[in-house]
Design an enzyme around this catalytic site. Sequence first.
Site: not given
Ligand code: AP5
Length: 295
Positions: A89, A229, A200, A240, A165
Site C-alpha cells: 500500500k 518498524r 522492509r 496482523r 479496516r
Molecule cells: P509497503 O508498501 O510498506 O506495504 P504496506 O501495505 O504499506 O504495509 P504495512 O505494513 O504498512 O501495512 P499494515 O496495514 O500492516 O500497516 P499499517 O502501518 O497500516 O511494502 C512492504 C515491503 O514490501 C517494503 O519493503 C516494500 O519495499 C516491499 N514491496 C512493496 N511492493 C512490492 C512489490 N510489488 N514487489 C516487491 N516488494 C515490494 O498499520 C500498522 C498497525 O496500526 C496495524 O497493525 C494496527 O494496529 C494499526 N492500525 C492501522 N490502521 C488502523 C485502523 N484503520 N484502525 C485501527 N488500527 C489501525
Amino acid sequence: MLIMGSTSFSPSLSLSPSLSPHSSKFPNPNPNLFFRSHSSFTPLTLRSNQTRYRLKKLPSSNAPNFLVAASGKAEPLKVIISGAPASGKGTQCELITQKYGLVHIAAGDLLRAEVAAASENGKLAKEYMEKGELVPNEIVVMMVKERLLQPDSQQRGWLLDGYPRSSSQAAALEDYGIRPDLFILLDVSEDILVERVVGRRLDPLTGKIYHLKYSPPENDEIASRLTQRFDDTEEKVKLRLRTHHQNVDAVLSVYKDITVKVNGNEAKEHVFAQIDAALTHVGEQRKVNSGSLAA
Ligand code: AP5
C-alpha cells in the site's frame, strides 16, 4: 479485464497491466478535467526510530491532479487503498501521489506519529499495534476524519491508506458522507507478505520504503541509517494478518460497487500500471457522468 457496471466498476475486478501500459507522460484522460501544478506543496517529515516515515514527495511539476467539474463545482478525486500487511500500500501510494498529487493519508502513519510523540493516544495505540490488533475506534476514527477534512485534502483530493479496516470504521465514513470514487484492493499471497515484512526497511531522512532484497538501498550511507518498524517481525505479521482476515470481507461489502482488485504479487511498476489504468478509467467515467449532468 475491465468490465463496467452502469456507473461504476464491477466488484472484485482484476486488471491486467497489459491492458494499460504505464506511460510516464500522463495523457489527460478527460478534457473536462482540470490539471493543476503543486509546486507550493510542503513535504511532511516525521522523525522517530519507530515512526514509519513517509516523506511526501513533491509531485513533478506536470503531475496531474484531476478534478471534475460537475454542476459548476470542481470535485477532487478520492481513493481508498486497502490490502493485507505489507501488500504494498505505502509503496503504491508513493507512486500514485507522485503522479496524481493526491494527499496521502495513512492511518498507520498517523498512529505512529502519536506513538512517537508519546501522547496518551499514542501510548494506548502502541499496546494494540504491538499485538497486531486494531487500535480502538475512539482514537482512529476522529483522527482520520479530521485529516480528511483538512483544506489540502479537500482541494487536492485524497488517497486513504489502511482505513477503514472494519465495518464500523466504514460505517463511520458513510455516516460522515465521505465516500471514495475508487476502492483499490491489493491482492498478495501470504508467503510473499511475510517475506516483504521481514525485509522492509525505512529511511528516516527521506521517508523512502526499502526492501533488503526487492528495493535495496542505493548506497552504504543510506543502508547504515535504515530502520525497522517495531511490528515488522514474522511473529507480529501473523497476528496482523489474522486481524486483516477477520475484517476484510465486511469492509469490501461496503465498497463492492467501486472496488478494483489488483494483483499485487508482481513487481511494483506492474502493480502501479494496473492502478494507473483504474484511475484513468475513473477519470473517464467521471467525464461521462459530468457530461450527462450538464446535458
Ligand atoms: P509497503 O508498501 O510498506 O506495504 P504496506 O501495505 O504499506 O504495509 P504495512 O505494513 O504498512 O501495512 P499494515 O496495514 O500492516 O500497516 P499499517 O502501518 O497500516 O511494502 C512492504 C515491503 O514490501 C517494503 O519493503 C516494500 O519495499 C516491499 N514491496 C512493496 N511492493 C512490492 C512489490 N510489488 N514487489 C516487491 N516488494 C515490494 O498499520 C500498522 C498497525 O496500526 C496495524 O497493525 C494496527 O494496529 C494499526 N492500525 C492501522 N490502521 C488502523 C485502523 N484503520 N484502525 C485501527 N488500527 C489501525
